[in-house]
Motif scaffolding. Structure first.
Motif, PDB file in Angstrom:
ATOM      1  N   VAL A  16       2.727  -0.577  -9.410  1.00 21.16           N
ATOM      2  CA  VAL A  16       2.753  -1.249  -8.106  1.00 21.16           C
ATOM      3  C   VAL A  16       3.229  -0.279  -7.030  1.00 21.16           C
ATOM      4  CG1 VAL A  16       3.752  -3.139  -6.784  1.00 21.16           C
ATOM      5  CG2 VAL A  16       3.174  -3.482  -9.199  1.00 21.16           C
ATOM      6  N   LEU A  17       4.330   0.396  -7.304  1.00 22.22           N
ATOM      7  CA  LEU A  17       4.904   1.309  -6.314  1.00 22.22           C
ATOM      8  C   LEU A  17       3.977   2.489  -6.038  1.00 22.22           C
ATOM      9  CD1 LEU A  17       7.539   1.240  -4.722  1.00 22.22           C
ATOM     10  CD2 LEU A  17       8.529   2.798  -6.399  1.00 22.22           C
ATOM     11  N   LEU A  18       3.309   3.002  -7.058  1.00 25.40           N
ATOM     12  CA  LEU A  18       2.432   4.155  -6.877  1.00 25.40           C
ATOM     13  C   LEU A  18       1.199   3.807  -6.054  1.00 25.40           C
ATOM     14  CD1 LEU A  18       2.575   5.884 -10.393  1.00 25.40           C
ATOM     15  CD2 LEU A  18       3.621   6.646  -8.266  1.00 25.40           C
ATOM     16  N   VAL A  19       0.622   2.631  -6.291  1.00 28.84           N
ATOM     17  CA  VAL A  19      -0.553   2.223  -5.511  1.00 28.84           C
ATOM     18  C   VAL A  19      -0.177   2.044  -4.048  1.00 28.84           C
ATOM     19  CG1 VAL A  19      -2.220   0.373  -5.149  1.00 28.84           C
ATOM     20  CG2 VAL A  19      -1.786   1.194  -7.452  1.00 28.84           C
TER      21      VAL A  19
ATOM     22  N   ILE B 235       0.344   7.058   1.905  1.00 31.12           N
ATOM     23  CA  ILE B 235       0.070   8.490   2.080  1.00 31.12           C
ATOM     24  C   ILE B 235      -1.329   8.710   2.654  1.00 31.12           C
ATOM     25  CG2 ILE B 235      -0.268  10.662   0.824  1.00 31.12           C
ATOM     26  CD1 ILE B 235       1.917   9.734  -1.113  1.00 31.12           C
ATOM     27  N   SER B 236      -2.293   7.858   2.270  1.00 26.80           N
ATOM     28  CA  SER B 236      -3.674   8.046   2.716  1.00 26.80           C
ATOM     29  C   SER B 236      -3.821   7.898   4.227  1.00 26.80           C
ATOM     30  CB  SER B 236      -4.590   7.046   2.006  1.00 26.80           C
ATOM     31  OG  SER B 236      -4.324   5.709   2.422  1.00 26.80           O
ATOM     32  N   PHE B 237      -2.868   7.203   4.874  1.00 26.67           N
ATOM     33  CA  PHE B 237      -2.952   7.015   6.328  1.00 26.67           C
ATOM     34  C   PHE B 237      -2.236   8.119   7.106  1.00 26.67           C
ATOM     35  CE2 PHE B 237      -3.530   2.563   4.861  1.00 26.67           C
ATOM     36  CZ  PHE B 237      -4.761   2.322   5.470  1.00 26.67           C
ATOM     37  N   LEU B 238      -1.556   9.012   6.408  1.00 33.30           N
ATOM     38  CA  LEU B 238      -0.867  10.098   7.096  1.00 33.30           C
ATOM     39  C   LEU B 238      -1.878  11.100   7.648  1.00 33.30           C
ATOM     40  CD1 LEU B 238       2.099  10.799   4.629  1.00 33.30           C
ATOM     41  CD2 LEU B 238       2.163   9.517   6.781  1.00 33.30           C
TER      42      LEU B 238
ATOM     43  N   GLY C 285       0.650   8.122 -14.025  1.00 39.50           N
ATOM     44  CA  GLY C 285       1.104   8.253 -12.647  1.00 39.50           C
ATOM     45  C   GLY C 285      -0.003   8.702 -11.714  1.00 39.50           C
ATOM     46  N   LEU C 286      -0.797   9.665 -12.156  1.00 42.30           N
ATOM     47  CA  LEU C 286      -1.879  10.183 -11.321  1.00 42.30           C
ATOM     48  C   LEU C 286      -2.932   9.127 -11.022  1.00 42.30           C
ATOM     49  CD1 LEU C 286      -2.439  13.776 -12.764  1.00 42.30           C
ATOM     50  CD2 LEU C 286      -1.785  13.200 -10.425  1.00 42.30           C
ATOM     51  N   VAL C 287      -3.345   8.369 -12.047  1.00 39.96           N
ATOM     52  CA  VAL C 287      -4.448   7.437 -11.831  1.00 39.96           C
ATOM     53  C   VAL C 287      -4.060   6.322 -10.865  1.00 39.96           C
ATOM     54  CG1 VAL C 287      -5.598   7.923 -14.018  1.00 39.96           C
ATOM     55  CG2 VAL C 287      -3.861   6.147 -13.937  1.00 39.96           C
ATOM     56  N   PHE C 288      -2.816   5.855 -10.920  1.00 47.46           N
ATOM     57  CA  PHE C 288      -2.420   4.791  -9.998  1.00 47.46           C
ATOM     58  C   PHE C 288      -2.212   5.319  -8.585  1.00 47.46           C
ATOM     59  CE2 PHE C 288      -1.500   2.548 -13.956  1.00 47.46           C
ATOM     60  CZ  PHE C 288      -2.067   1.310 -13.660  1.00 47.46           C
ATOM     61  N   MET C 289      -1.725   6.517  -8.456  1.00 48.23           N
ATOM     62  CA  MET C 289      -1.618   7.114  -7.126  1.00 48.23           C
ATOM     63  C   MET C 289      -3.013   7.333  -6.532  1.00 48.23           C
ATOM     64  SD  MET C 289       0.437   8.282  -4.733  1.00 48.23           S
ATOM     65  CE  MET C 289       2.023   8.899  -5.307  1.00 48.23           C
ATOM     66  N   LEU C 290      -3.963   7.756  -7.351  1.00 45.96           N
ATOM     67  CA  LEU C 290      -5.324   7.997  -6.870  1.00 45.96           C
ATOM     68  C   LEU C 290      -5.988   6.716  -6.385  1.00 45.96           C
ATOM     69  CD1 LEU C 290      -6.629  10.553  -9.531  1.00 45.96           C
ATOM     70  CD2 LEU C 290      -6.031  11.015  -7.150  1.00 45.96           C
ATOM     71  N   ILE C 291      -5.637   5.581  -6.990  1.00 46.18           N
ATOM     72  CA  ILE C 291      -6.210   4.309  -6.539  1.00 46.18           C
ATOM     73  C   ILE C 291      -5.870   4.076  -5.069  1.00 46.18           C
ATOM     74  CG2 ILE C 291      -6.051   1.794  -6.766  1.00 46.18           C
ATOM     75  CD1 ILE C 291      -5.735   2.165  -9.765  1.00 46.18           C
ATOM     76  N   GLY C 292      -4.588   4.248  -4.727  1.00 44.41           N
ATOM     77  CA  GLY C 292      -4.182   4.059  -3.339  1.00 44.41           C
ATOM     78  C   GLY C 292      -4.777   5.085  -2.404  1.00 44.41           C
ATOM     79  N   LEU C 293      -4.856   6.334  -2.855  1.00 44.48           N
ATOM     80  CA  LEU C 293      -5.366   7.410  -2.012  1.00 44.48           C
ATOM     81  C   LEU C 293      -6.863   7.296  -1.737  1.00 44.48           C
ATOM     82  CD1 LEU C 293      -3.431  10.434  -3.566  1.00 44.48           C
ATOM     83  CD2 LEU C 293      -3.187   9.577  -1.224  1.00 44.48           C
ATOM     84  N   ASP C 294      -7.571   6.518  -2.537  1.00 42.60           N
ATOM     85  CA  ASP C 294      -9.024   6.438  -2.394  1.00 42.60           C
ATOM     86  C   ASP C 294      -9.461   5.400  -1.362  1.00 42.60           C
ATOM     87  OD1 ASP C 294     -11.473   7.597  -3.357  1.00 42.60           O
ATOM     88  OD2 ASP C 294     -11.940   5.673  -4.278  1.00 42.60           O
TER      89      ASP C 294
END
Length: 524
Positions: free
Chosen positions: A31-34, A40-43, A277-286
């Motif tokens: 949850v936190l990573l997404v 981060i994607s809006f920075l 960790g990477l895959v959940f962070m990538l979900i949000g970044l995409d």
């Protein structure tokens, strides 16, 4: 790629820090990573990431499935096989069908084939999310076993639906006979290939002069070879990895040394920690890439469609959980089932609420081709991508954040063992000490009279302790103690097979202790 390398390093550091924060504040790290990925994607200045679906399917998915198949208990999977297969296949199919009809009726331009395509994408719950959330709360063993077993199989069933729907959309037709044959081959071929390759790797570990490093390298290669081999012949790579992983996991004490087992566990925990960790962070970044491709429909309308599909999935899974209980109670009158006690309304509700979606859904959506074979644009591709993202985000936030509270609030009855886990553990320890003492006195009575170290072992086992201490051993004592440790290991494995209701995790704790004792001998 190289110019963004510092960004990727910073990303991994951020993932580690965020997971530490998640553990601190008792929030599931997916949850936190997404959410962090979204922020981060809006920075300004952040490079736009393009997630290649093959990166997920061929790089991330095989090792994550393989590690999960080593962690799960085959005994528990077999015990709850009916409910696991029901959730992994029947519920996934019903979820996909429900999504198909709702999408066809409420979303303009969605054919039934496109609805099934969307259903196949969003129907499988994500195992990592549920596991990360459930570690903060205590649930009965049967529930965790069902969720773990389901997670190993539902990706395969959903991807099978996805493939058939993709063909139907691309060709405009669906031949049931061909689909049935293809489905059979994907299941049977995937399982068969996985078991065959797993057997080959088991023989390599056992008969070739491997050491700890080569054993770990072989475990890295195994899931990729299983997955790629199965996919090459158009069967299920997911089922191949799961089947091969279960075979190797269930026989790990026959071909791996104690050192390889101990160090292998440490490596795989760290490796999968980074991958998850990477895959959940990538979900949000995409998100920026997904939103930029949304054309012909407003953001508000697309969000409404996503929330509608999410509601269908949540309600459908809860109803399916209650339906599974009813069917099990009815079936118990005619066939033998694992447990015919009525679990009440609480257990199905929790099982139904553990339907968080994750990276497999996003990877499947991204793998939809941009164009059809005739060069025309694939219909509704961007909308499917956006709806999938909304489903992942909402289920992670809504269900992920409320699941621990719901479990604590309603209180789940423990229908498994009546004794506390610690009491069961100490009971097995006492039996194991008695068995070891009998083995020592029966087979090494002469040495027992002459060797002080063996006498100390006997005294400690009489006091219900199976530790030999840190004293230096003579070589003869080491040989005897190794034999006793092997005898303990065999006794535990046999006990695990004979007592169906015994929690395998308790047995594994004892086996790990024996591995540690064996490891200590190499330094004494």
């Amino acid at each position: 790629m190289l110019e963004n390398f510092p960004f990727y390093l910073s990303l991994i550091l951020a993932i580690v820090l965020l997971i530490m924060l998640a553990n601190k504040i008792k929030v599931a790290y997916p949850v936190l990573l997404v959410v962090a990925g979204l922020a981060i994607s809006f920075l300004p200045g952040i490079p736009t990431l393009h997630i290649d679906p093959e990166l997920i399917f061929f790089i991330f998915l095989p090792p994550l499935l393989y590690e999960a198949s080593w962690a799960v208990s085959w005994k528990e999977m077999w015990r709850w096989r009916r409910i696991i297969t029901s959730f992994a296949f029947v519920v996934v199919f019903l979820s996909a069908m429900s999504v198909a009809f709702v999408a066809n009726h409420f979303i303009p331009g969605f054919s039934l084939a496109l609805g099934f395509l969307l259903g196949g994408i969003v129907s499988p719950p994500d195992a990592v999310s549920a596991g990360a959330i459930l570690k903060f709360v205590k649930i009965p063993k049967r529930m965790s076993s069902i969720l773990e077993g389901e997670s190993l199989l539902n990706d395969a069933s959903s991807l099978i639906i996805f493939r058939f729907a993709l063909v139907a959309v691309a060709t405009g037709q669906f031949v049931w006979q061909e689909a049935a044959l293809s489905f059979s081959w994907m299941v049977i071929g995937g399982v068969g290939i996985g078991v065959l390759i797993g057997w080959v790797f088991m023989k390599i570990h056992k008969h070739l002069p491997t050491d700890v490093n080569t054993d770990i390298v072989l475990t890295i290669l195994a899931p990729y070879i299983m997955y790629l081999s199965a996919e090459e012949v158009h069967s299920s790579g997911v089922l191949a990895v799961v089947a091969g992983g279960l075979l190797l996991s269930n026989n790990r004490h026959l071909f791996l040394s104690s050192t390889s087992r101990l160090r292998g566990v440490n490596f795989w925990e760290s490796f999968c920690f980074v991958l998850n960790g990477l895959v959940f962070m990538l979900i949000g970044l995409d998100l920026p890439e997904i939103v930029s491709g949304l054309e012909g429909v407003s953001i508000s309308s697309a969000m409404g469609y996503g929330l509608l599909i999410t509601a269908v999935l949540i309600v459908g899974r809860i109803l399916s959980a209650y339906g599974a209980v009813v069917i099990t109670l009815i079936a118990s009158r005619f066939i033998t089932v694992a447990d015919n006690r009525n679990p009440g309304y609480k257990v199905p509700l929790i099982l139904g609420w553990t339907g968080m979606r994750g990276v497999v859904s996003l990877a499947a959506a991204l793998s939809i081709p941009v164009q059809l074979a005739d060069g025309s644009a694939f219909p509704q591709r961007n909308l499917i991508l956006f709806i999938t993202f909304i489903v992942i985000l909402v289920t992670l936030l809504l269900q992920g954040l409320t699941l621990p509270y719901l479990i604590r609030k309603i209180g789940i009855p423990n229908l498994d063992q009546t004794l506390p886990e610690e009491e069961v553990y100490q009971g097995i320890r006492k039996q194991l000490a008695q068995h070891s003492l009998t083995h020592l006195r029966t087979n090494y009575s002469t040495q027992l009279k002459n060797q002080p170290i063996l006498q100390q072992m006997a005294v400690k086992w009489e006091a219900n302790s199976s530790s030999a201490g840190n004293e230096l051993m003579a070589e003869e004592c080491k040989v005897i103690y190794l034999d006793i440790l092997n005898e303990q290991r065999l006794w535990l494995l046999n006990k695990n097979q004979e007592e169906e209701a015994l929690d395998e995790d308790i047995i594994r704790k004892h086996l790990q202790f024996i591995d540690l004792e064996e490891e200590k001998l190499s330094f004494s």
